[in-house]
Motif scaffolding. Structure first.
Motif, PDB file in Angstrom:
ATOM      1  N   PHE A 178       0.833  -1.202   0.000  1.00 25.88           N
ATOM      2  CA  PHE A 178       0.000   0.000   0.000  1.00 25.88           C
ATOM      3  C   PHE A 178       0.869   1.253   0.000  1.00 25.88           C
ATOM      4  O   PHE A 178       0.514   2.269  -0.596  1.00 25.88           O
ATOM      5  CB  PHE A 178      -0.965  -0.002   1.193  1.00 25.88           C
TER       6      PHE A 178
ATOM      7  N   ARG B 117       5.368  -7.367   4.655  1.00 26.18           N
ATOM      8  CA  ARG B 117       4.144  -7.619   5.428  1.00 26.18           C
ATOM      9  C   ARG B 117       4.449  -8.435   6.691  1.00 26.18           C
ATOM     10  O   ARG B 117       3.932  -8.160   7.772  1.00 26.18           O
ATOM     11  CB  ARG B 117       3.105  -8.312   4.554  1.00 26.18           C
TER      12      ARG B 117
ATOM     13  N   ALA C 246      -9.159  -4.639   8.654  1.00 31.42           N
ATOM     14  CA  ALA C 246      -8.751  -5.085   7.301  1.00 31.42           C
ATOM     15  C   ALA C 246      -7.993  -6.411   7.398  1.00 31.42           C
ATOM     16  O   ALA C 246      -6.930  -6.595   6.822  1.00 31.42           O
ATOM     17  CB  ALA C 246      -7.891  -4.027   6.609  1.00 31.42           C
TER      18      ALA C 246
ATOM     19  N   GLY D  83      -6.528  -8.503   4.433  1.00 29.73           N
ATOM     20  CA  GLY D  83      -5.523  -7.872   3.574  1.00 29.73           C
ATOM     21  C   GLY D  83      -4.161  -8.542   3.722  1.00 29.73           C
ATOM     22  O   GLY D  83      -4.016  -9.558   4.418  1.00 29.73           O
ATOM     23  N   GLY D  84      -3.176  -7.966   3.049  1.00 31.44           N
ATOM     24  CA  GLY D  84      -1.836  -8.550   3.057  1.00 31.44           C
ATOM     25  C   GLY D  84      -1.254  -8.615   4.451  1.00 31.44           C
ATOM     26  O   GLY D  84      -0.923  -9.691   4.962  1.00 31.44           O
TER      27      GLY D  84
ATOM     28  N   VAL E 273     -13.589  -6.725   8.378  1.00 37.11           N
ATOM     29  CA  VAL E 273     -13.339  -6.914   6.945  1.00 37.11           C
ATOM     30  C   VAL E 273     -14.459  -6.237   6.158  1.00 37.11           C
ATOM     31  O   VAL E 273     -15.532  -5.976   6.701  1.00 37.11           O
ATOM     32  CB  VAL E 273     -13.307  -8.410   6.548  1.00 37.11           C
TER      33      VAL E 273
ATOM     34  N   SER F 241      -4.932  -0.097  10.351  1.00 37.42           N
ATOM     35  CA  SER F 241      -4.212   0.383   9.163  1.00 37.42           C
ATOM     36  C   SER F 241      -5.144   1.136   8.230  1.00 37.42           C
ATOM     37  O   SER F 241      -4.739   1.567   7.170  1.00 37.42           O
ATOM     38  CB  SER F 241      -3.603  -0.805   8.408  1.00 37.42           C
ATOM     39  N   VAL F 242      -6.400   1.277   8.629  1.00 41.85           N
ATOM     40  CA  VAL F 242      -7.388   1.889   7.734  1.00 41.85           C
ATOM     41  C   VAL F 242      -7.370   3.411   7.880  1.00 41.85           C
ATOM     42  O   VAL F 242      -7.546   4.156   6.929  1.00 41.85           O
ATOM     43  CB  VAL F 242      -8.783   1.276   7.984  1.00 41.85           C
TER      44      VAL F 242
ATOM     45  N   PHE G 179      -1.133   2.017  12.130  1.00 40.70           N
ATOM     46  CA  PHE G 179       0.066   1.785  11.315  1.00 40.70           C
ATOM     47  C   PHE G 179      -0.170   1.994   9.823  1.00 40.70           C
ATOM     48  O   PHE G 179       0.670   1.626   9.008  1.00 40.70           O
ATOM     49  CB  PHE G 179       0.646   0.381  11.593  1.00 40.70           C
ATOM     50  N   GLY G 180      -1.289   2.596   9.456  1.00 41.97           N
ATOM     51  CA  GLY G 180      -1.528   2.858   8.040  1.00 41.97           C
ATOM     52  C   GLY G 180      -2.727   3.754   7.870  1.00 41.97           C
ATOM     53  O   GLY G 180      -3.378   4.158   8.851  1.00 41.97           O
ATOM     54  N   GLN G 181      -2.996   4.090   6.618  1.00 47.02           N
ATOM     55  CA  GLN G 181      -4.077   5.029   6.313  1.00 47.02           C
ATOM     56  C   GLN G 181      -4.695   4.698   4.956  1.00 47.02           C
ATOM     57  O   GLN G 181      -4.782   5.565   4.086  1.00 47.02           O
ATOM     58  CB  GLN G 181      -3.549   6.462   6.355  1.00 47.02           C
TER      59      GLN G 181
ATOM     60  N   LEU H 118      -5.484  -2.870  -5.642  1.00 46.84           N
ATOM     61  CA  LEU H 118      -5.213  -2.688  -4.206  1.00 46.84           C
ATOM     62  C   LEU H 118      -6.020  -1.509  -3.650  1.00 46.84           C
ATOM     63  O   LEU H 118      -6.624  -1.598  -2.580  1.00 46.84           O
ATOM     64  CB  LEU H 118      -3.704  -2.456  -4.014  1.00 46.84           C
ATOM     65  N   GLU H 119      -6.044  -0.430  -4.414  1.00 43.50           N
ATOM     66  CA  GLU H 119      -6.735   0.774  -3.930  1.00 43.50           C
ATOM     67  C   GLU H 119      -8.247   0.639  -3.941  1.00 43.50           C
ATOM     68  O   GLU H 119      -8.942   1.374  -3.235  1.00 43.50           O
ATOM     69  CB  GLU H 119      -6.343   1.976  -4.799  1.00 43.50           C
TER      70      GLU H 119
ATOM     71  N   ARG I 167      -9.938  -1.947  -2.995  1.00 40.78           N
ATOM     72  CA  ARG I 167     -10.306  -2.933  -1.967  1.00 40.78           C
ATOM     73  C   ARG I 167     -10.656  -4.279  -2.589  1.00 40.78           C
ATOM     74  O   ARG I 167     -11.323  -5.095  -1.957  1.00 40.78           O
ATOM     75  CB  ARG I 167     -11.490  -2.440  -1.103  1.00 40.78           C
TER      76      ARG I 167
ATOM     77  N   GLY J 231      -5.080 -10.835   0.721  1.00 40.24           N
ATOM     78  CA  GLY J 231      -3.708 -11.324   0.794  1.00 40.24           C
ATOM     79  C   GLY J 231      -2.757 -10.380   0.080  1.00 40.24           C
ATOM     80  O   GLY J 231      -3.051  -9.202  -0.108  1.00 40.24           O
TER      81      GLY J 231
HETATM   82  N1  NAP Z   1       3.614   1.388   9.366  1.00 40.39           N
HETATM   83  C1  NAP Z   1       4.289   0.572   8.598  1.00 40.39           C
HETATM   84  O1  NAP Z   1       5.510   0.471   8.691  1.00 40.39           O
HETATM   85  C2  NAP Z   1       3.552  -0.259   7.583  1.00 40.39           C
HETATM   86  C3  NAP Z   1       4.192  -1.309   6.920  1.00 40.39           C
HETATM   87  C4  NAP Z   1       3.460  -2.077   5.995  1.00 40.39           C
HETATM   88  C5  NAP Z   1       2.122  -1.775   5.744  1.00 40.39           C
HETATM   89  N2  NAP Z   1       1.552  -0.727   6.390  1.00 40.39           N
HETATM   90  C6  NAP Z   1       0.136  -0.387   6.170  1.00 40.39           C
HETATM   91  O2  NAP Z   1      -0.629  -1.556   6.328  1.00 40.39           O
HETATM   92  C7  NAP Z   1      -1.818  -1.433   5.566  1.00 40.39           C
HETATM   93  C8  NAP Z   1      -2.049  -2.713   4.816  1.00 40.39           C
HETATM   94  O3  NAP Z   1      -1.128  -2.809   3.741  1.00 40.39           O
HETATM   95  P1  NAP Z   1      -1.289  -3.943   2.638  1.00 40.39           P
HETATM   96  O4  NAP Z   1      -0.288  -3.634   1.588  1.00 40.39           O
HETATM   97  O5  NAP Z   1      -1.274  -5.259   3.310  1.00 40.39           O
HETATM   98  O6  NAP Z   1      -2.738  -3.626   2.039  1.00 40.39           O
HETATM   99  P2  NAP Z   1      -4.111  -4.457   2.240  1.00 40.39           P
HETATM  100  O7  NAP Z   1      -4.452  -4.510   3.683  1.00 40.39           O
HETATM  101  O8  NAP Z   1      -4.014  -5.737   1.487  1.00 40.39           O
HETATM  102  O9  NAP Z   1      -5.138  -3.533   1.481  1.00 40.39           O
HETATM  103  C9  NAP Z   1      -5.772  -2.481   2.124  1.00 40.39           C
HETATM  104  C10 NAP Z   1      -7.129  -2.919   2.715  1.00 40.39           C
HETATM  105  O10 NAP Z   1      -7.581  -1.841   3.532  1.00 40.39           O
HETATM  106  C11 NAP Z   1      -8.982  -1.865   3.569  1.00 40.39           C
HETATM  107  N3  NAP Z   1      -9.536  -0.530   3.304  1.00 40.39           N
HETATM  108  C12 NAP Z   1     -10.414   0.108   4.116  1.00 40.39           C
HETATM  109  N4  NAP Z   1     -10.773   1.268   3.585  1.00 40.39           N
HETATM  110  C13 NAP Z   1     -10.142   1.388   2.406  1.00 40.39           C
HETATM  111  C14 NAP Z   1     -10.143   2.388   1.388  1.00 40.39           C
HETATM  112  N5  NAP Z   1     -10.884   3.501   1.484  1.00 40.39           N
HETATM  113  N6  NAP Z   1      -9.368   2.189   0.297  1.00 40.39           N
HETATM  114  C15 NAP Z   1      -8.627   1.090   0.182  1.00 40.39           C
HETATM  115  N7  NAP Z   1      -8.569   0.096   1.125  1.00 40.39           N
HETATM  116  C16 NAP Z   1      -9.345   0.249   2.229  1.00 40.39           C
HETATM  117  C17 NAP Z   1      -9.455  -2.861   2.503  1.00 40.39           C
HETATM  118  O11 NAP Z   1      -9.870  -4.055   3.164  1.00 40.39           O
HETATM  119  P3  NAP Z   1     -11.458  -4.248   3.495  1.00 40.39           P
HETATM  120  O12 NAP Z   1     -12.137  -4.370   2.167  1.00 40.39           O
HETATM  121  O13 NAP Z   1     -11.493  -5.493   4.280  1.00 40.39           O
HETATM  122  O14 NAP Z   1     -11.888  -3.034   4.242  1.00 40.39           O
HETATM  123  C18 NAP Z   1      -8.212  -3.123   1.674  1.00 40.39           C
HETATM  124  O15 NAP Z   1      -8.220  -4.400   1.080  1.00 40.39           O
HETATM  125  C19 NAP Z   1      -1.664  -0.172   4.701  1.00 40.39           C
HETATM  126  O16 NAP Z   1      -2.390   0.880   5.295  1.00 40.39           O
HETATM  127  C20 NAP Z   1      -0.189   0.101   4.764  1.00 40.39           C
HETATM  128  O17 NAP Z   1       0.131   1.455   4.583  1.00 40.39           O
HETATM  129  C21 NAP Z   1       2.238   0.029   7.293  1.00 40.39           C
END
Ligand code: NAP
Length: 324
Positions: free
Chosen positions: A42, A124, A148, A151-152, A172, A216-217, A238-240, A311-312, A314, A318
């Motif tokens: 993301f 991840r 979420a 998700g991954g 979810v 992370s949402v 930890f995310g947005q 990805l964006e 939703r 995984g």
């Molecule tokens: N802080 C860190 O160091 C760190 C490191 C890695 C990842 N992250 C964060 O972890 C999160 C997950 O990353 P990922 O790559 O594994 O992605 P992901 O969780 O596979 O994809 C994002 C999921 O967030 C949910 N979501 C809720 N509202 C959304 C919206 N308006 N637009 C898009 N998605 C939305 C969706 O699941 P639902 O359909 O189930 O709602 C979507 O499938 C991200 O926010 C990322 O920035 C942070």
């Protein structure tokens, strides 16, 4: 020459352009790597849209991949051509067929972990390790709320949290994702686009609230996540994925003596010893089948734009990876 995805200007997925780029010979301390599988995170979408201004343009995005060492530059003793490696590079450059990489970032890939599995779980899995083992060390019997969860990162968090003996309440976005979260071991699943997750968590915990929320949402869930905390509970934002969290009054944390933390993997892994310890623990969890990599979408590198759009929107579950 090789081919890579280049971002010239921030914007939509269509700004990810597949084009020829030059790769030189590795300099001192560098490797030339022929990549096989690249993780799409993301984070990459935040860079592409310009929310994070951390890639100088034009530039090659992407922070993780797996592949094979083609050449080792002067002074590199730890790797030879043919070695299988993977890496996380906070300075980007992963969306490329072949690239130069500082050898200090390369991690030797165990035989038991395939290139695709590595690309699907290095960032991840390390994030799950950071969140559950370092940011807030989870104890057996604690109750967690994981947003979420299909998700991954979400799936790996559920696997690992269950292994640690926690009770997991997952949120979810769809019934299909609910089945996935249950399959990962979640004890309770909330469809947070239909149900009020704050009320459901209150009911499921008999009003006590949870010990930790992993959120992370961001924008859409942050305020409700605060309301789900029990006494001394911690909100780990930890995310947005839904947008940046708006300003919030610290006084809200006084309701139950709560804490909010905003951890970043690149900070936790900036020192080599800490990074290596997290990698070792994460790979051990994979080899013990605690973490079960699940690739929800696999596309050729040239189609990175489609991966971002999925990805964006939703649409994915995984991990999302690009293959070369
Ligand atoms: N802080 C860190 O160091 C760190 C490191 C890695 C990842 N992250 C964060 O972890 C999160 C997950 O990353 P990922 O790559 O594994 O992605 P992901 O969780 O596979 O994809 C994002 C999921 O967030 C949910 N979501 C809720 N509202 C959304 C919206 N308006 N637009 C898009 N998605 C939305 C969706 O699941 P639902 O359909 O189930 O709602 C979507 O499938 C991200 O926010 C990322 O920035 C942070």
């Amino acid at each position: 020459m090789t081919r890579a995805i280049v971002l010239h200007e921030t914007g939509g997925p269509e700004n990810l352009i597949w084009e020829p780029v030059e790769v030189g010979v590795p300099g001192p301390g560098e490797l030339r790597v022929r990549q096989t599988a690249i993780g799409v995170n993301f984070h990459d979408t935040y860079v592409r849209t310009g929310l994070y201004k951390t890639l100088s343009l034009p530039g090659i995005p992407g922070i993780e991949a797996a592949g094979v060492v083609e050449l080792a530059g002067p002074g590199v003793a730890a790797f030879v051509p043919g070695d299988r490696i993977c890496y996380v590079d906070p300075s980007y450059g992963a969306y490329s067929e072949v690239r130069l990489l500082p050898a200090a970032l390369a991690l030797r890939l165990p035989d038991a972990i395939s290139d695709e599995a590595a690309a699907s779980l290095l960032v991840r899995g390390l994030t799950a390790c950071m969140l559950l083992r370092h940011t807030r060390r989870v104890l057996p019997g604690e109750t967690l709320l994981i947003h979420a969860a299909a998700g991954g990162v979400g799936q790996l968090l559920v696997h690992w949290a269950k292994h640690l003996g926690a009770r997991v309440i997952a949120t979810v976005g769809s019934p299909e994702k609910a089945a996935i979260a249950r399959g990962c071991g979640a004890d309770e699943v909330i469809l947070y686009r239909k149900e009020n997750f704050v009320e459901r968590v209150a009911a499921l915990t008999h009003g006590r609230g949870v010990d930790v929320v992993y959120d992370s949402v961001g924008a859409d869930t942050f305020s409700g996540s605060v309301d789900c905390l029990g006494y001394f509970g911690t909100l780990v934002n930890f995310g947005q994925s839904s947008g940046a969290v708006p300003p919030f009054p610290v006084s809200r944390l006084a309701a139950r003596s709560n804490a909010v933390v905003r951890p970043i993997l690149f900070h936790y892994s900036r020192e080599r010893a800490a990074r290596d310890a997290m990698v070792e623990e994460t790979f051990r969890m994979v080899q013990a089948a605690v973490l079960r990599p699940r690739i929800g979408l696999r596309l050729p590198l040239s189609r990175a734009a489609e991966a971002h759009a999925a990805l964006e929107s939703r649409a994915t579950t995984g991990a999302v990876i690009l293959t070369v």
